[in-house]
Design an enzyme around this catalytic site. Structure first.
Site, PDB file in Angstrom:
ATOM      1  N   LYS A 177     -21.603  12.973  -1.185  1.00  0.00           N
ATOM      2  CA  LYS A 177     -20.527  12.496  -2.065  1.00  0.00           C
ATOM      3  C   LYS A 177     -20.699  13.202  -3.397  1.00  0.00           C
ATOM      4  O   LYS A 177     -21.817  13.557  -3.770  1.00  0.00           O
ATOM      5  CB  LYS A 177     -20.640  10.981  -2.251  1.00  0.00           C
ATOM      6  CG  LYS A 177     -19.354  10.306  -2.682  1.00  0.00           C
ATOM      7  CD  LYS A 177     -18.456   9.956  -1.536  1.00  0.00           C
ATOM      8  CE  LYS A 177     -17.105   9.466  -2.039  1.00  0.00           C
ATOM      9  NZ  LYS A 177     -16.275   8.937  -0.951  1.00  0.00           N
ATOM     10  N   ASP A 225     -11.186  11.643  -2.909  1.00  0.00           N
ATOM     11  CA  ASP A 225     -11.533  10.221  -3.082  1.00  0.00           C
ATOM     12  C   ASP A 225     -10.718   9.784  -4.295  1.00  0.00           C
ATOM     13  O   ASP A 225      -9.704  10.437  -4.613  1.00  0.00           O
ATOM     14  CB  ASP A 225     -13.054  10.063  -3.287  1.00  0.00           C
ATOM     15  CG  ASP A 225     -13.521   8.602  -3.240  1.00  0.00           C
ATOM     16  OD1 ASP A 225     -13.640   8.052  -2.138  1.00  0.00           O
ATOM     17  OD2 ASP A 225     -13.743   8.002  -4.309  1.00  0.00           O
TER      18      ASP A 225
HETATM   19  P1  NDP Z   1      -6.665   6.791  -5.335  1.00  0.00           P
HETATM   20  O1  NDP Z   1      -7.154   7.465  -6.563  1.00  0.00           O
HETATM   21  O2  NDP Z   1      -5.556   7.378  -4.566  1.00  0.00           O
HETATM   22  O3  NDP Z   1      -6.254   5.279  -5.687  1.00  0.00           O
HETATM   23  C1  NDP Z   1      -7.175   4.403  -6.268  1.00  0.00           C
HETATM   24  C2  NDP Z   1      -6.470   3.097  -6.581  1.00  0.00           C
HETATM   25  O4  NDP Z   1      -7.450   2.141  -6.993  1.00  0.00           O
HETATM   26  C3  NDP Z   1      -5.484   3.214  -7.734  1.00  0.00           C
HETATM   27  O5  NDP Z   1      -4.457   2.283  -7.547  1.00  0.00           O
HETATM   28  C4  NDP Z   1      -6.356   2.855  -8.946  1.00  0.00           C
HETATM   29  O6  NDP Z   1      -5.629   2.359 -10.043  1.00  0.00           O
HETATM   30  C5  NDP Z   1      -7.217   1.773  -8.362  1.00  0.00           C
HETATM   31  N1  NDP Z   1      -8.500   1.732  -9.086  1.00  0.00           N
HETATM   32  C6  NDP Z   1      -9.382   2.753  -9.226  1.00  0.00           C
HETATM   33  N2  NDP Z   1     -10.423   2.376  -9.973  1.00  0.00           N
HETATM   34  C7  NDP Z   1     -10.194   1.101 -10.323  1.00  0.00           C
HETATM   35  C8  NDP Z   1     -10.898   0.146 -11.073  1.00  0.00           C
HETATM   36  N3  NDP Z   1     -12.088   0.461 -11.647  1.00  0.00           N
HETATM   37  N4  NDP Z   1     -10.357  -1.085 -11.198  1.00  0.00           N
HETATM   38  C9  NDP Z   1      -9.173  -1.400 -10.614  1.00  0.00           C
HETATM   39  N5  NDP Z   1      -8.448  -0.540  -9.878  1.00  0.00           N
HETATM   40  C10 NDP Z   1      -8.951   0.691  -9.734  1.00  0.00           C
HETATM   41  O7  NDP Z   1      -7.979   6.595  -4.406  1.00  0.00           O
HETATM   42  P2  NDP Z   1      -8.050   6.301  -2.846  1.00  0.00           P
HETATM   43  O8  NDP Z   1      -6.916   5.461  -2.416  1.00  0.00           O
HETATM   44  O9  NDP Z   1      -8.331   7.584  -2.167  1.00  0.00           O
HETATM   45  O10 NDP Z   1      -9.417   5.449  -2.766  1.00  0.00           O
HETATM   46  C11 NDP Z   1      -9.440   4.034  -2.869  1.00  0.00           C
HETATM   47  C12 NDP Z   1     -10.741   3.506  -2.282  1.00  0.00           C
HETATM   48  O11 NDP Z   1     -10.840   3.899  -0.896  1.00  0.00           O
HETATM   49  C13 NDP Z   1     -12.029   4.019  -2.931  1.00  0.00           C
HETATM   50  O12 NDP Z   1     -13.016   2.990  -2.874  1.00  0.00           O
HETATM   51  C14 NDP Z   1     -12.440   5.159  -2.021  1.00  0.00           C
HETATM   52  O13 NDP Z   1     -13.838   5.440  -2.108  1.00  0.00           O
HETATM   53  C15 NDP Z   1     -12.082   4.566  -0.676  1.00  0.00           C
HETATM   54  N6  NDP Z   1     -11.913   5.536   0.411  1.00  0.00           N
HETATM   55  C16 NDP Z   1     -11.000   6.562   0.306  1.00  0.00           C
HETATM   56  C17 NDP Z   1     -10.847   7.450   1.351  1.00  0.00           C
HETATM   57  C18 NDP Z   1      -9.802   8.500   1.337  1.00  0.00           C
HETATM   58  O14 NDP Z   1      -9.616   9.133   2.393  1.00  0.00           O
HETATM   59  N7  NDP Z   1      -9.075   8.713   0.255  1.00  0.00           N
HETATM   60  C19 NDP Z   1     -11.719   7.389   2.541  1.00  0.00           C
HETATM   61  C20 NDP Z   1     -12.572   6.207   2.599  1.00  0.00           C
HETATM   62  C21 NDP Z   1     -12.662   5.354   1.536  1.00  0.00           C
HETATM   63  P3  NDP Z   1      -5.439   3.296 -11.355  1.00  0.00           P
HETATM   64  O15 NDP Z   1      -4.432   4.323 -10.942  1.00  0.00           O
HETATM   65  O16 NDP Z   1      -4.988   2.381 -12.435  1.00  0.00           O
HETATM   66  O17 NDP Z   1      -6.793   3.905 -11.635  1.00  0.00           O
END
Ligand code: NDP
Length: 445
Positions: free
Chosen positions: A125, A165
């Site tokens: 990662k 991510d």
């Molecule tokens: P994105 O950046 O596309 O979306 C993240 C979302 O989570 C946004 O809505 C963001 O809001 C919100 N968010 C991020 N940080 C915070 C925080 N500290 N508090 C509250 N809301 C928060 O990321 P992904 O959808 O790709 O990833 C989301 C989760 O899924 C993560 O935990 C990631 O590790 C996990 N994941 C992702 C994979 C992938 O293929 N993308 C695979 C497996 C797991 P804002 O825009 O306001 O920051």
């Protein structure tokens, strides 16, 4: 002192300022106690000590010029956890909260997740404390090029294959890949999550969210229940949240919430396909805030709140780590929630997991439920190596089969160790034994 306690104590002593990493390691290692008792060879070979010490952690300076011509400096990382089962594999996160503790926890979780897919994938990662929010495309490009200029020395199609991510979506992957290609002077598929127009796999954007819902459907059907008609609460509004909502709609469920770091919307009529398309445009193209949905569709917006107070049958935390605590879990239980499936990595605190399990709520840990993303990344690597592209239904059906198998393996392991339906136990045991046995075969490395 018991083996697990002594290893956890050693980790806390060696890296006292890494709370997320300690949390993730303790959750996995504690659940492995019955396996370790049955197999003393794992302790004899110091498997736990080796698994929680990354093979390599790289930290580097990322200087870049902003639009005003000023030099900014961020910190870049790549944690290469294990290459036991294949090249290091795991995403890059760009978010101001990124530090070594968070990346070590994510790389550690990735070990078991990748093993569960049964694909030949090691684990890693990386990322940076750079915040793409509020930056111009040109600034994001300059940052990505500088980040990759250093990272390129440590990755390669048979060494380490990063993906996206939080904060690293299609735009960032494009800039990163462009710079890698220029430096390496070869067109290998070193990043996954590429656009299908230039080497990406169909279904990769959908994979994590779709996979999470496939996994939840398996859990429901094992319990004789169904997602059809189920009111579902989702957190986040990024990649994982969006495609979780889409697959839920396809299966006849009713998603009613989404959120971002500023607040939550609650649409009791349901977020239908049309409204979901509006959110995807808002988040992926206009890069706006979820509050604007409430203004557009006249629904409730709760600032600084998460969705867990909303009555629902199933909850899908898809934002970030530790976003659902014990009191949130209690609210879900009180409102009759039947299932929690983690689209995000470690969104539930250990106390929340305990509340859910005590109350008999079906609970799927992220390393099993959200493994569909890395699984399709693995399929993207296969397609790149063969220099061909599979059609959408082929990739989707492979994803579905992989998620069914992860569910079956995790359930079987939970049964074998006396707690059927405990998917934390099942996923940890199934993932761990696959890696640990390979480590025994490969000697002291
Ligand atoms: P994105 O950046 O596309 O979306 C993240 C979302 O989570 C946004 O809505 C963001 O809001 C919100 N968010 C991020 N940080 C915070 C925080 N500290 N508090 C509250 N809301 C928060 O990321 P992904 O959808 O790709 O990833 C989301 C989760 O899924 C993560 O935990 C990631 O590790 C996990 N994941 C992702 C994979 C992938 O293929 N993308 C695979 C497996 C797991 P804002 O825009 O306001 O920051």
């Amino acid at each position: 002192m018991k083996y697990v306690d002594s290893v956890l104590e050693m980790i806390s002593r060696r890296d006292p300022a890494q709370p997320e990493f300690h949390q993730a390691v303790a959750e996995v290692y504690r659940s492995l106690e019955p396996v370790l008792e049955e197999h003393p060879e794992y302790e004899d070979a110091s498997i736990l000590e080796r698994l929680s010490e990354p093979e390599r952690s790289i930290i580097f300076r990322v200087p870049w010029l902003d639009d005003a011509g000023r030099c900014r400096v961020n910190r870049g990382y790549r944690v290469q956890a294990t290459s036991t089962l294949g090249p290091y594999k795991g995403g890059l996160r760009f978010h101001p909260t990124v530090n070594l503790s968070i990346l070590k926890f994510l790389a550690f979780e990735q070990i078991f997740k990748n093993a569960l897919t049964t694909l030949p994938l090691g684990a890693g990662k990386g990322g940076s404390d750079f915040d793409p929010k509020g930056k111009s495309d040109a600034e994001v490009m300059r940052f990505c090029q500088s980040f990759m200029t250093e990272l390129a020395k440590h990755i390669g199609p048979n060494t380490d294959v990063p993906a996206g991510d939080i904060g690293v979506g299609a735009r960032e992957i494009g800039y990163l890949y462009g710079q890698y290609k220029r430096l390496a002077n070869e067109a290998t598929g070193v990043l996954t999550g590429k656009s299908p127009g230039w080497g990406g796999s169909l279904v990769r954007p959908e994979a994590t969210g779709f996979g999470t819902v496939y996994f939840a459907r398996e859990m429901m059907s094992r319990a004789g229940e169904s997602l059809e008609g189920a009111v579902c609460a989702i957190s986040g509004s990024g990649n994982v949240a969006q495609f979780t909502a889409r697959k839920l709609l396809e299966l006849g469920a009713k998603p009613v919430s989404m959120s971002d770091s500023a607040g939550t919307i609650h649409d009791s009529d349901g977020i239908n396909e049309e409204k979901l398309a509006w959110i995807m445009d808002l988040k992926n193209r206009r890069r706006g805030r979820i509050r604007e949905y409430a203004e557009q569709f006249g629904v409730k917006y709760s600032e600084d709140e998460n969705p867990w107070g909303i009555p629902c049958a199933a909850a899908f935390p898809c934002a970030t780590q530790n976003e659902l605590d014990a009191s949130d879990a209690q609210a879900l239980v009180t409102n009759g929630c039947r299932l929690v499936a983690e689209g995000a990595n470690m969104p539930c605190t250990p106390e929340a997991v305990e509340v859910l399990q005590q109350a008999g709520v079906m609970y799927a840990p992220g390393k099993a439920a959200n493994a569909g993303g890395v699984a399709v990344s693995g399929l993207e690597m296969s397609q790149n190596a063969m220099r061909l592209n599979w059609a959408y239904p082929e990739v989707d059906s492979r994803l579905e089969e992989i998620m069914k198998k992860i569910h079956a393996d995790a359930y079987a392991a939970s049964e074998q160790f006396g707690d059927p339906g405990n998917y934390v136990l099942g996923a940890n045991v199934a993932g761990f034994t696959r890696v640990a046995d390979a480590m025994l075969d490969q000697g002291v490395v």
